[in-house]
Write an enzyme that holds these catalytic residues in place. Structure first.
Site, PDB file in Angstrom:
ATOM      1  N   SER A 151      52.434  71.833  73.003  1.00 15.51           N
ATOM      2  CA  SER A 151      53.059  70.525  72.855  1.00 15.51           C
ATOM      3  C   SER A 151      54.352  70.456  73.659  1.00 15.51           C
ATOM      4  O   SER A 151      55.059  71.459  73.819  1.00 15.51           O
ATOM      5  CB  SER A 151      53.372  70.275  71.377  1.00 15.51           C
ATOM      6  OG  SER A 151      54.217  69.153  71.219  1.00 15.51           O
ATOM      7  N   TYR A 174      57.388  72.151  63.597  1.00 15.12           N
ATOM      8  CA  TYR A 174      56.193  71.925  64.407  1.00 15.12           C
ATOM      9  C   TYR A 174      56.359  72.560  65.787  1.00 15.12           C
ATOM     10  O   TYR A 174      55.472  73.277  66.263  1.00 15.12           O
ATOM     11  CB  TYR A 174      55.931  70.428  64.535  1.00 15.12           C
ATOM     12  CG  TYR A 174      54.862  70.092  65.549  1.00 15.12           C
ATOM     13  CD1 TYR A 174      53.532  70.433  65.326  1.00 15.12           C
ATOM     14  CD2 TYR A 174      55.183  69.431  66.732  1.00 15.12           C
ATOM     15  CE1 TYR A 174      52.545  70.120  66.258  1.00 15.12           C
ATOM     16  CE2 TYR A 174      54.206  69.121  67.670  1.00 15.12           C
ATOM     17  CZ  TYR A 174      52.894  69.469  67.432  1.00 15.12           C
ATOM     18  OH  TYR A 174      51.929  69.176  68.352  1.00 15.12           O
TER      19      TYR A 174
END
Length: 333
Positions: A129, A154
């Site tokens: 990501s 995350y």
């Protein structure tokens, strides 16, 4: 070839499964169909894939964070490559349920790496990501930039995935490619992402909640461009050529940004959604949220060089396509 695709009921995973099936691959899909967002949307994506290619598509409801469940399911299947797109997504939700990220993004990654190792797959492609760049204020983000200061759990789990993958590539000479996605959008997207949330608020006549007073920029990447990049990478695993670099042998592990190479103002995106929806938004401006970043912008020179990746869809084209699908899905005129 047969490809195992995790997160097959997800936004990107379902599109990738369709693209592979369209070109004659066999696809084994797994997903746990959790309720992070509406499971009915996930099932509708699966139904779409099965309707197009029922004979080539096998699906199992499996939580790859559960090693026993994963092992039991794959025991009956053979596959040549893995595209690991399943994960617990969302920056903000990681402040609410951190254990979900540990189970899916850490334990799940290890389980999938072990599976790839013992099956000796030809290539293991996995999702990272742009969140790994944290508060980096050097734009555009380059894969060579330091990414050791994550500002959300995350992001930390995604960086950990990259590190674990590097160790497996080095130890077991397992060809791997990690892809740092930048704000993917389009038909069949995720309800927790900004475009969906804004379109839904407009549809329901509610104000749009916009953080940092709208002073944000994002590298919005259309789903068709993302899929073409994933498939191109899948077809060309990094070579294990035995060359060396400082600290030891070079592992067959490549990392790429996969984005649009355009950083758009958030409020421009809002304007395009207003135009496509035919409605004017009320705006509820809020301060920046914890764990969020102000700007993202992908340097895609590496994936362009190695895989001829060239995104073609601007937000002027992509947002109306998304809104058209959104209206159809919600049966709105």
């Amino acid at each position: 070839m047969t490809v195992l695709v995790t997160g097959a009921a997800g936004f990107i995973g379902s599109h990738v499964a369709l693209a592979l099936l369209d070109r004659g691959e066999q696809v084994i899909g797994i997903d746990n169909l959790n309720d992070y967002y509406d499971p009915a949307l996930k099932q509708a994506r699966l139904d779409r894939v099965a309707a197009a290619h029922g004979n080539g598509f096998t699906f199992g409801k499996v939580d790859f964070g559960d090693q026993d469940a994963l092992s039991e399911f794959v025991a009956a299947h053979r596959f040549d490559r893995i595209v690991h797109l399943g994960a617990q997504a969302g920056v903000r939700y990681s402040l609410v349920d951190p254990q979900a990220y540990v189970r899916s993004n850490l334990m799940g990654q290890i389980n999938m790496l072990e599976l790839a190792r013992h099956r000796a797959v030809d290539h293991f492609v996995y999702a990272s990501s742009s969140s790994v760049y944290g508060g980096n204020d050097s734009l555009p983000f380059r894969v060579e930039d330091r990414v050791d200061q994550p500002i959300s759990l995350y992001a930390a789990t995604k960086k950990a995935d990259e590190l674990m993958s590097e160790s497996y590539a080095h130890l077991f000479r397992l060809p791997m490619t990690g892809l740092r996605f930048f704000t993917v959008y389009g038909p069949w997207g995720r309800p927790d992402m900004a475009m969906w949330l804004f379109a839904k608020a407009l549809m329901e006549g509610r104000p749009l909640t916009i953080f940092n007073n709208g002073e944000m920029r994002r590298d919005f990447t259309y789903i068709d461009d993302i899929v073409s990049g994933i498939v191109a990478c899948l077809d060309a695993p990094p070579r294990d050529d035995g060359e060396t670099k400082a600290g030891g042998s070079r592992s067959p592990h490549a990392l790429y940004n996969i984005g649009n190479h355009r950083s758009e103002e958030l409020m421009r995106m809002v304007g395009l959604i207003e135009q496509a929806m035919g409605r004017k938004a009320q705006i509820d401006f809020q301060p920046m949220q914890a764990g969020d970043v102000k700007d993202t912008f992908a340097d895609i020179s590496a994936i362009e060089r190695d895989h001829s990746f060239r995104p073609r869809t601007t937000i002027d084209e992509g947002i109306p396509r998304f809104v058209q699908w959104f209206k159809h899905y919600h049966q709105v005129a």
